[in-house]
Motif scaffolding. Structure first.
Motif, mmCIF file in Angstrom:
data_model
loop_
_atom_site.group_PDB
_atom_site.id
_atom_site.type_symbol
_atom_site.label_atom_id
_atom_site.label_comp_id
_atom_site.label_asym_id
_atom_site.label_seq_id
_atom_site.Cartn_x
_atom_site.Cartn_y
_atom_site.Cartn_z
ATOM 1 N N VAL B 38 35.493 -31.457 13.481
ATOM 2 C CA VAL B 38 34.304 -32.253 13.766
ATOM 3 C C VAL B 38 33.097 -31.321 13.897
ATOM 4 O O VAL B 38 33.224 -30.226 14.438
ATOM 5 C CB VAL B 38 34.495 -33.054 15.073
ATOM 6 C CG1 VAL B 38 33.249 -33.849 15.420
ATOM 7 C CG2 VAL B 38 35.710 -33.982 14.943
ATOM 8 N N GLY B 39 31.960 -31.751 13.383
ATOM 9 C CA GLY B 39 30.761 -30.927 13.457
ATOM 10 C C GLY B 39 29.704 -31.540 14.343
ATOM 11 O O GLY B 39 29.630 -32.760 14.493
ATOM 12 N N VAL B 40 28.903 -30.673 14.973
ATOM 13 C CA VAL B 40 27.724 -31.136 15.704
ATOM 14 C C VAL B 40 26.520 -30.466 15.056
ATOM 15 O O VAL B 40 26.476 -29.240 14.960
ATOM 16 C CB VAL B 40 27.775 -30.755 17.199
ATOM 17 C CG1 VAL B 40 26.489 -31.188 17.894
ATOM 18 C CG2 VAL B 40 28.971 -31.400 17.869
ATOM 19 N N ILE B 41 25.581 -31.270 14.571
ATOM 20 C CA ILE B 41 24.380 -30.691 13.967
ATOM 21 C C ILE B 41 23.152 -31.191 14.706
ATOM 22 O O ILE B 41 23.232 -32.120 15.522
ATOM 23 C CB ILE B 41 24.269 -31.004 12.455
ATOM 24 C CG1 ILE B 41 24.211 -32.511 12.220
ATOM 25 C CG2 ILE B 41 25.446 -30.399 11.703
ATOM 26 C CD1 ILE B 41 23.921 -32.880 10.761
ATOM 27 N N GLY B 42 22.038 -30.565 14.420
ATOM 28 C CA GLY B 42 20.790 -30.937 15.076
ATOM 29 C C GLY B 42 19.842 -29.764 15.036
ATOM 30 O O GLY B 42 20.290 -28.631 14.910
ATOM 31 N N PRO B 43 18.529 -30.029 15.142
ATOM 32 C CA PRO B 43 17.556 -28.939 15.097
ATOM 33 C C PRO B 43 17.716 -27.987 16.287
ATOM 34 O O PRO B 43 18.417 -28.310 17.241
ATOM 35 C CB PRO B 43 16.202 -29.662 15.175
ATOM 36 C CG PRO B 43 16.478 -31.108 15.190
ATOM 37 C CD PRO B 43 17.923 -31.329 15.373
ATOM 38 N N ASN B 44 17.064 -26.850 16.203
ATOM 39 C CA ASN B 44 17.076 -25.917 17.327
ATOM 40 C C ASN B 44 16.605 -26.602 18.596
ATOM 41 O O ASN B 44 15.661 -27.365 18.573
ATOM 42 C CB ASN B 44 16.151 -24.725 17.046
ATOM 43 C CG ASN B 44 16.799 -23.733 16.101
ATOM 44 O OD1 ASN B 44 18.020 -23.577 16.130
ATOM 45 N ND2 ASN B 44 16.010 -23.089 15.279
#
Lengths: 278, 254
Positions: B38-44
């Protein structure tokens, strides 16, 4: 051996114990400037046991070490919340607190000091100092020491690989305090007279200095440091009044060229290799 | 009554984390099923690393609950969470400065029981840990560096050491914080193969990643964080076409 040298070697042995007490705490990344406080408690407690309660010295030293170990653990818990310079200041405060306690504690003589101890032989001092050094050297080869080093190098990462950093740091404080207590008990029975001024912060600094000079990453560093701090000013008597300045210059030189102190792991490994090759 | 769906391995329920008055995570709920990547993405600054710190016990959640393998780990200290089976790597590699590669692999296998045996040399204290460390050394191709100080080795090797350290203790869940940062295309492909191998062995993986190409091809499921709020979840294809995500993140960077 002349009495003069016997006195110096006794000082080396006691300083070695003091330095080791700092070393095991420093091995977890904690700098204690209050170990003279633990030493003072050990000195007074051991003296009380031998003089007033007529205990044999060995039993008194063991009891003082255990009691101080417990106090060290208690001091170790608030120390967990402090880092670096703040921890150094707090432990310094602890040391001064102990000193002023004995200054006002009349049952043990207050500012007048306490006496009546039986003089301890140089052999006994070194039996303890050597024994504790050996114990530390054995401990350095253990699984436990690997965990101490992990906590020293990176406490957060150590916790995240499953090491109980709290137990490690508090345990090191307790062990260090116990060693300082033995140093104190032997000091009291070597000088047969103690006063609160014996356990001021200059002595805590001297312990730390011995470790940093001799090598703060290996146990035998404490031995080298203790030897140099006691002996060097004597050998430098040829420069008379300038001997302490010369000693200071030597100290700065060592730290400029070898930040880790005189002994470190690579140097020990080279020495061991040469010995086995010869 | 429990729902019929099996309990996920890791379950974050309405987790929030405040720093002073600033909310780094607000009301985040994430469920990681066993055996998935599972991945977690998002801006800095979206709160991804904060999320990891809450799961591993480095920070304590201000509210909400974290459950791992049916155990309520919200208030556990890090070492207990690690021993329960959660391992992690760091965005900036964090190795033990004084230790050799082999020592890293040894120390990362803490004794479960207390024990007087810890006073023995590492090999005699726990021969099993010694053997597993040797195995990990071979598995990660680190045998040539066994007795070198890990922090003095090239960056790529250090990354491997960190990964090996995380995996030697046989965790059930591996948290990766930007694992391909600084890697070239081939290294990233090699890592992807490795992670798939580990998945086949039953490992569950939660990865924070900036590299979109890597995330989209590796993960089966993605969560998107923005300013501490979960704004989307779903398969890579769903995330790619989600207008909210495109607006917040993908549109500006990918």
């Amino acid at each position: 051996m002349s009495t003069y040298y016997a006195g110096l070697f006794a000082d080396v042995g006691i300083l070695l114990l003091g330095a080791l007490s700092v070393y095991v705490i420093l091995a977890t990344g904690q700098l204690s400037l209050g170990n003279a406080g633990f030493m003072g408690i050990g000195a007074y407690l051991a003296s009380y046991l031998t003089v007033t309660l007529q205990w044999p010295l060995t039993a008194a030293l063991v009891a003082a070490a255990l009691a101080c170990g417990a106090i060290g653990i208690i001091v170790g818990f608030p120390a967990l919340r402090l880092r670096g310079i703040y921890l150094a200041m707090a432990t310094l405060g602890f040391g001064e607190m102990v000193r002023s306690f004995f200054l006002n504690f009349e049952p043990m003589g207050g500012s007048g000091g306490f006496h009546g101890m039986t003089h301890v032989s140089l052999g006994t001092i070194w039996l303890w100092a050597g024994g504790v050094l050996l114990a530390v050297l054995v401990l350095e080869r253990s699984r436990l020491w690997l965990e101490l080093r992990a906590v020293h190098d990176d406490e957060t990462a150590a916790g995240l690989v499953g090491l109980d950093t709290t137990l490690t740091k508090v345990g090191a404080f307790g062990f260090g305090a116990a060693i300082a207590a033995i140093a104190g008990g032997l000091f009291a029975h070597h000088h047969v007279y103690i006063e609160p001024a014996n356990f001021g912060f200059e002595r805590s600094i001297e312990f730390v200095l011995a470790v940093i000079l001799g090598g703060s990453t290996v146990g035998p560093g404490a031995l080298v440091g203790a030897m140099l701090i006691v002996m060097l000013p004597e050998w430098l008597r040829v420069v008379a009044d300038w001997r302490l300045a010369a000693f200071g210059a030597f100290l700065i030189l060592v730290l400029l060229t070898r930040r880790q102190g005189i002994l470190d792991r690579p140097l020990l490994a080279r020495l061991a290799f040469r010995r086995s090759a010869a | 009554m429990r729902a019929i769906a099996p309990q996920p391995l890791l379950d974050l329920a309405n987790v929030s984390k405040m720093f002073g008055g600033v909310s780094a995570l607000s009301d985040v709920s994430i469920r990681i099923p066993e055996g998935r990547i599972v991945g977690v993405i998002g801006p800095n600054g979206a709160g991804k690393t904060t999320l990891f710190n809450v799961v591993t016990g480095a920070f304590r959640a201000s509210s909400g609950a974290v459950t791992f393998a049916d155990e309520p780990i919200t208030h556990w200290p890090s070492y207990r969470i690690a021993r329960a089976g959660i391992a992690r790597t760091f965005q900036n590699i964090r190795l033990f400065a004084s230790m050799t590669v082999f020592e890293h692999l040894l120390v990362a296998q803490p004794h479960q029981g207390a024990g007087i045996r810890r006073f023995l040399p590492a090999r005699r204290a726990d021969p099993e840990a010694w053997r597993r460390a040797e195995e990990a050394l071979a598995f990660f191709g680190l045998a040539a560096y066994r007795d070198r100080i890990a922090a003095s080795l090239p960056y790529g090797i250090q990354r491997k050491v960190e990964m090996a350290r995380a995996l030697t203790a046989r965790p059930r869940l591996l948290l990766l914080d930007e694992p391909v940062a600084g890697m070239n295309h081939d290294e990233a492909a090699e890592l992807r193969t490795l992670l798939r191998q580990l998945q086949d062995r039953g490992l569950t993986i939660l990865s924070i990643e900036h590299d979109m190409a890597f995330v989209m091809t590796l993960c089966e499921m993605l969560y998107v964080l923005d300013f501490g709020v979960l704004i989307a979840e779903g398969s890579p294809a769903e995330i790619r076409s989600n207008p909210v995500v495109i607006d917040a993140y993908l549109g500006s960077e990918a």
